[in-house]
Design an enzyme around this catalytic site. Structure first.
Site, PDB file in Angstrom:
ATOM      1  N   LYS A 211      -7.844  14.077  -9.456  1.00 57.69           N
ATOM      2  CA  LYS A 211      -7.529  15.007  -8.997  1.00 57.69           C
ATOM      3  C   LYS A 211      -5.713  15.812  -9.092  1.00 57.69           C
ATOM      4  O   LYS A 211      -6.120  16.711  -9.133  1.00 57.69           O
ATOM      5  CB  LYS A 211      -6.862  14.460  -7.261  1.00 57.69           C
ATOM      6  CG  LYS A 211      -8.189  14.150  -6.531  1.00 57.69           C
ATOM      7  CD  LYS A 211      -8.605  13.459  -5.261  1.00 57.69           C
ATOM      8  CE  LYS A 211      -9.732  12.810  -4.910  1.00 57.69           C
ATOM      9  NZ  LYS A 211      -9.889  12.306  -3.634  1.00 57.69           N
TER      10      LYS A 211
ATOM     11  N   GLN B 133      -5.330   9.473   0.110  1.00 56.62           N
ATOM     12  CA  GLN B 133      -6.916   9.616  -0.238  1.00 56.62           C
ATOM     13  C   GLN B 133      -7.182   7.540   0.957  1.00 56.62           C
ATOM     14  O   GLN B 133      -6.239   6.940   1.635  1.00 56.62           O
ATOM     15  CB  GLN B 133      -5.910   8.158  -1.455  1.00 56.62           C
ATOM     16  CG  GLN B 133      -7.222   7.854  -2.620  1.00 56.62           C
ATOM     17  CD  GLN B 133      -8.413   8.719  -2.745  1.00 56.62           C
ATOM     18  OE1 GLN B 133      -7.584  10.010  -3.211  1.00 56.62           O
ATOM     19  NE2 GLN B 133      -9.649   8.486  -2.778  1.00 56.62           N
TER      20      GLN B 133
ATOM     21  N   ASP C 217      -8.467  18.142   2.743  1.00 59.30           N
ATOM     22  CA  ASP C 217      -9.802  17.675   2.921  1.00 59.30           C
ATOM     23  C   ASP C 217     -10.613  17.518   3.524  1.00 59.30           C
ATOM     24  O   ASP C 217     -11.781  17.334   3.407  1.00 59.30           O
ATOM     25  CB  ASP C 217      -9.560  15.332   2.894  1.00 59.30           C
ATOM     26  CG  ASP C 217      -9.723  15.065   1.880  1.00 59.30           C
ATOM     27  OD1 ASP C 217     -10.084  15.211   1.064  1.00 59.30           O
ATOM     28  OD2 ASP C 217      -8.653  14.081   1.838  1.00 59.30           O
TER      29      ASP C 217
END
Ligand code: NDP
Length: 299
Positions: free
Chosen positions: A54, A98, A121
């Site tokens: 990412k 994460q 997200d």
């Protein structure tokens, strides 16, 4: 004739190019460079790889990325402190924590601590609520957003079609259904959601003009479960043993690719389908967050 293979790898490259142009335009308009902070707790190899990918993808499109590495033993309060620090940092437009997090951390509280305007997200309850309410002015989860782009850009507009979604997770199945139900671009579909308690799964999946599968089990969807001519999107990523591979395993989806490609009109491969789109949409969400201060995937 076999199904059309929808390449997420190619489409993701196209989207990353568009994001890079938006970053350049933003920088020349107001001197601002979008910033993404990724938070990695512990050293799980899969999570470390995802975070590294990412950050690399962000750097390639000109997004300033910052990786915050924290020890596995960090306390819940300390992690909250880090998130609050990133919320207050004007150079950070997007925050990604994460998952999964270690047992001592209350994951829901951490996700709720991320400021909704920086929640790239799309997991914060405010963004979830806005999405379910049909808002287009929202940071929506990356994997379902990527699937909408896959469908639209490959000429399979879901409007008016019956989409069957197998899987009801908060990360894929539920936000996918919300996006498909929204009015406007990429939406206006008729949606059915199936899951592990669905009776007669094959009868349901055969109703789908578009069949999206996010289960996490190889071969859960076979050719007899697919309507002839359907478009099949395989979200699953599963490791299966493969003595011929250097690593001893290979990645496969949830769909029996070889069987289903003989019945479907179009299908995404694994790898090279949904996966690359997820990362491309994270970059897109980061620029949305930087531009509007709140996100927005609408047209
Ligand atoms: P979850 O485990 O959270 O959800 C799986 C869903 O599948 C659940 O709703 C479950 O039902 C349902 N299910 C399980 N077994 C069956 C069955 N036999 N028949 C019908 N439904 C079933 O997984 P995620 O949604 O997080 O991920 C799904 C897959 O997608 C995984 O392989 C994951 O790695 C992959 N993934 C890929 C991404 C990418 O970018 N390519 C991103 C995110 C995920 P129930 O709710 O009843 O338990």
């Amino acid at each position: 004739m076999g199904a059309e293979i929808i390449s997420g790898t190619e489409m993701a490259r196209e989207i990353r190019g568009e994001v890079a142009e938006r970053v350049t335009a933003m920088r020349s308009a107001d001197g601002k460079t979008p910033g993404l902070a990724t938070v990695l707790v512990g050293s799980d190899p899969a999570s470390s790889t995802y975070v590294r990918m990412k950050n690399r993808a962000a750097a390639e499109v000109g997004i300033r990325s910052r990786q915050v590495d924290l020890p596995e033993s960090i306390s819940h309060e300390e992690l909250l402190g880090w998130v609050e620090g990133l919320n207050a940092d004007p150079e950070v437009d997007g925050i990604l924590v994460q998952l999964p997090l270690p047992d001592q951390i209350r994951e829901d509280e951490i996700l709720e601590a991320v400021h909704p305007a920086k929640d790239v997200d799309g997991f914060h309850p405010v963004n979830v609520g806005r999405l379910v309410s049909g808002s287009t002015d929202v940071l929506a989860p990356c994997t379902p957003r990527g699937i909408i782009e896959l469908l639209m850009r490959s000429g399979h507009d879901p409007a008016g079609r019956h989409v069957v979604m197998v899987g009801r997770s908060n990360i894929v199945g539920k936000p996918m259904a919300s996006l498909l139900l929204r009015r406007g671009r990429g939406g206006d579909a008729t949606v059915t959601i199936a899951h592990s308690r669905t009776a007669n799964l094959a009868e349901i999946t055969r109703l789908g003009d578009i069949l999206i599968v996010a289960v996490g089990r190889p071969g859960v969807v076979t050719a007899d479960m697919v309507r002839p001519g359907a478009v099949v999107i395989d979200v699953g990523v599963n490791r299966v043993d493969d003595a011929d591979s250097e690593k001893g395993y290979r990645l496969v989806g949830d769909v029996d690719f070889e069987g289903v490609r003989g019945v479907a009109s179009a299908i995404t491969p694994v790898p090279g389908g949904v996966g690359p789109m997820t990362i491309a949409m994270l970059l897109s969400n980061t620029v949305d967050a930087a531009q509007t201060g709140r996100g927005g995937d609408g047209e």
